[in-house]
Design an enzyme around this catalytic site. Structure first.
Site, PDB file in Angstrom:
ATOM      1  N   HIS A   1      27.563  46.313 -34.312  1.00 51.31           N
ATOM      2  CA  HIS A   1      27.798  47.699 -33.914  1.00 51.31           C
ATOM      3  C   HIS A   1      26.495  48.315 -33.379  1.00 51.31           C
ATOM      4  CE1 HIS A   1      31.057  47.843 -37.232  1.00 51.31           C
ATOM      5  NE2 HIS A   1      31.697  47.947 -36.101  1.00 51.31           N
TER       6      HIS A   1
ATOM      7  N   LYS B   1      43.828  50.511 -41.436  1.00 49.50           N
ATOM      8  CA  LYS B   1      42.853  49.548 -41.962  1.00 49.50           C
ATOM      9  C   LYS B   1      42.609  49.807 -43.435  1.00 49.50           C
ATOM     10  CE  LYS B   1      40.172  48.077 -37.962  1.00 49.50           C
ATOM     11  NZ  LYS B   1      38.823  48.001 -37.363  1.00 49.50           N
TER      12      LYS B   1
ATOM     13  N   ARG C   1      33.867  41.225 -28.428  1.00 46.83           N
ATOM     14  CA  ARG C   1      33.322  40.015 -29.034  1.00 46.83           C
ATOM     15  C   ARG C   1      33.918  38.768 -28.424  1.00 46.83           C
ATOM     16  NH1 ARG C   1      34.273  42.679 -34.752  1.00 46.83           N
ATOM     17  NH2 ARG C   1      35.803  43.639 -33.392  1.00 46.83           N
TER      18      ARG C   1
ATOM     19  N   SER D   1      33.121  43.749 -39.433  1.00 46.13           N
ATOM     20  CA  SER D   1      33.001  44.396 -40.744  1.00 46.13           C
ATOM     21  C   SER D   1      33.830  43.635 -41.781  1.00 46.13           C
ATOM     22  CB  SER D   1      33.493  45.840 -40.678  1.00 46.13           C
ATOM     23  OG  SER D   1      32.701  46.580 -39.800  1.00 46.13           O
TER      24      SER D   1
HETATM   25  P1  ADP Z   1      35.325  45.892 -36.902  1.00 45.55           P
HETATM   26  O1  ADP Z   1      36.284  45.260 -35.908  1.00 45.55           O
HETATM   27  O2  ADP Z   1      34.120  45.073 -37.168  1.00 45.55           O
HETATM   28  O3  ADP Z   1      36.022  46.460 -38.118  1.00 45.55           O
HETATM   29  P2  ADP Z   1      35.214  48.537 -35.787  1.00 45.55           P
HETATM   30  O4  ADP Z   1      36.655  48.763 -35.839  1.00 45.55           O
HETATM   31  O5  ADP Z   1      34.339  49.450 -36.560  1.00 45.55           O
HETATM   32  O6  ADP Z   1      34.722  47.100 -36.166  1.00 45.55           O
HETATM   33  O7  ADP Z   1      34.758  48.450 -34.278  1.00 45.55           O
HETATM   34  C1  ADP Z   1      34.156  49.461 -33.550  1.00 45.55           C
HETATM   35  C2  ADP Z   1      33.695  48.918 -32.223  1.00 45.55           C
HETATM   36  O8  ADP Z   1      32.586  48.050 -32.429  1.00 45.55           O
HETATM   37  C3  ADP Z   1      34.729  48.092 -31.455  1.00 45.55           C
HETATM   38  O9  ADP Z   1      34.573  48.360 -30.070  1.00 45.55           O
HETATM   39  C4  ADP Z   1      34.322  46.669 -31.746  1.00 45.55           C
HETATM   40  O10 ADP Z   1      34.726  45.799 -30.724  1.00 45.55           O
HETATM   41  C5  ADP Z   1      32.823  46.827 -31.780  1.00 45.55           C
HETATM   42  N1  ADP Z   1      32.190  45.772 -32.533  1.00 45.55           N
HETATM   43  C6  ADP Z   1      32.337  45.490 -33.835  1.00 45.55           C
HETATM   44  N2  ADP Z   1      31.599  44.403 -34.180  1.00 45.55           N
HETATM   45  C7  ADP Z   1      30.979  44.006 -33.042  1.00 45.55           C
HETATM   46  C8  ADP Z   1      30.092  42.932 -32.713  1.00 45.55           C
HETATM   47  N3  ADP Z   1      29.718  42.053 -33.623  1.00 45.55           N
HETATM   48  N4  ADP Z   1      29.657  42.843 -31.445  1.00 45.55           N
HETATM   49  C9  ADP Z   1      30.057  43.720 -30.525  1.00 45.55           C
HETATM   50  N5  ADP Z   1      30.896  44.738 -30.747  1.00 45.55           N
HETATM   51  C10 ADP Z   1      31.351  44.882 -31.990  1.00 45.55           C
END
Ligand code: ADP
Length: 145
Positions: free
Chosen positions: A17, A41, A90, A128
């Site tokens: 993130h 979630k 990703r 996460s």
């Molecule tokens: P997660 O899927 O890890 O629960 P979130 O729902 O908080 O994450 O995702 C928020 C944003 O951050 C999304 O656009 C997601 O694609 C991006 N994101 C999460 N982890 C990564 C990562 N390792 N690399 C790039 N973008 C990420």
């Protein structure tokens, strides 16, 4: 002023993130980290804990704000006068969902563009939920968060 939103549940915020957030701050005048209340979630950290964790690891970035998003993102974007949503990609598996969300947000608010930033190879596998899983099995999560 060009304002972008980086939305997510950040449960918890990871280095993946932070990479996306940092890169967004070089492209926009202000980046709002929009911490979502996502009823779909199963959460681990409370909203307040998630916000505090983000605060702690972004103290060196001047042009960010952290906020809670408890409405439709398209509506929130109107309210804060954002012109863009910045999301991380990703793998191909992210694409299907993001494709749908982008089309929906565009339909709801035509003044907002969604930009995708590719994850660097070292964070491509990082989410996460993976971090929560490693922690629940007493693994070391230092290199991820
Ligand atoms: P997660 O899927 O890890 O629960 P979130 O729902 O908080 O994450 O995702 C928020 C944003 O951050 C999304 O656009 C997601 O694609 C991006 N994101 C999460 N982890 C990564 C990562 N390792 N690399 C790039 N973008 C990420």
């Amino acid at each position: 002023m060009r304002i972008a939103i980086c939305p997510g549940s950040f449960d918890p915020v990871t280095k993946g993130h932070l990479d996306i957030i940092r890169r967004a701050t070089t492209l926009f005048d202000k980046v709002i980290i929009g911490v979502s209340v996502n009823p779909n979630k199963k959460g681990c950290f409370t909203l307040e804990e998630r916000v505090n964790l983000i605060k702690k690891c972004t103290t060196d970035i001047p042009n960010i704000e952290i906020d809670i998003v408890d409405t439709l993102l398209a509506e929130y974007a109107k309210k804060v006068k954002a012109c863009a949503i910045v999301k991380g990609l990703r793998a191909v598996t992210d694409f299907e969902y993001e494709f749908q969300m982008t089309a929906l947000n565009y339909q709801l608010n035509k003044n907002i563009e969604t930009f995708f930033v590719m994850s660097p190879p070292q964070y491509m596998y990082l989410s996460s939920s993976i971090v929560r899983e490693i922690a629940s099995l007493q693994g070391d999560i230092d290199q991820f968060v």
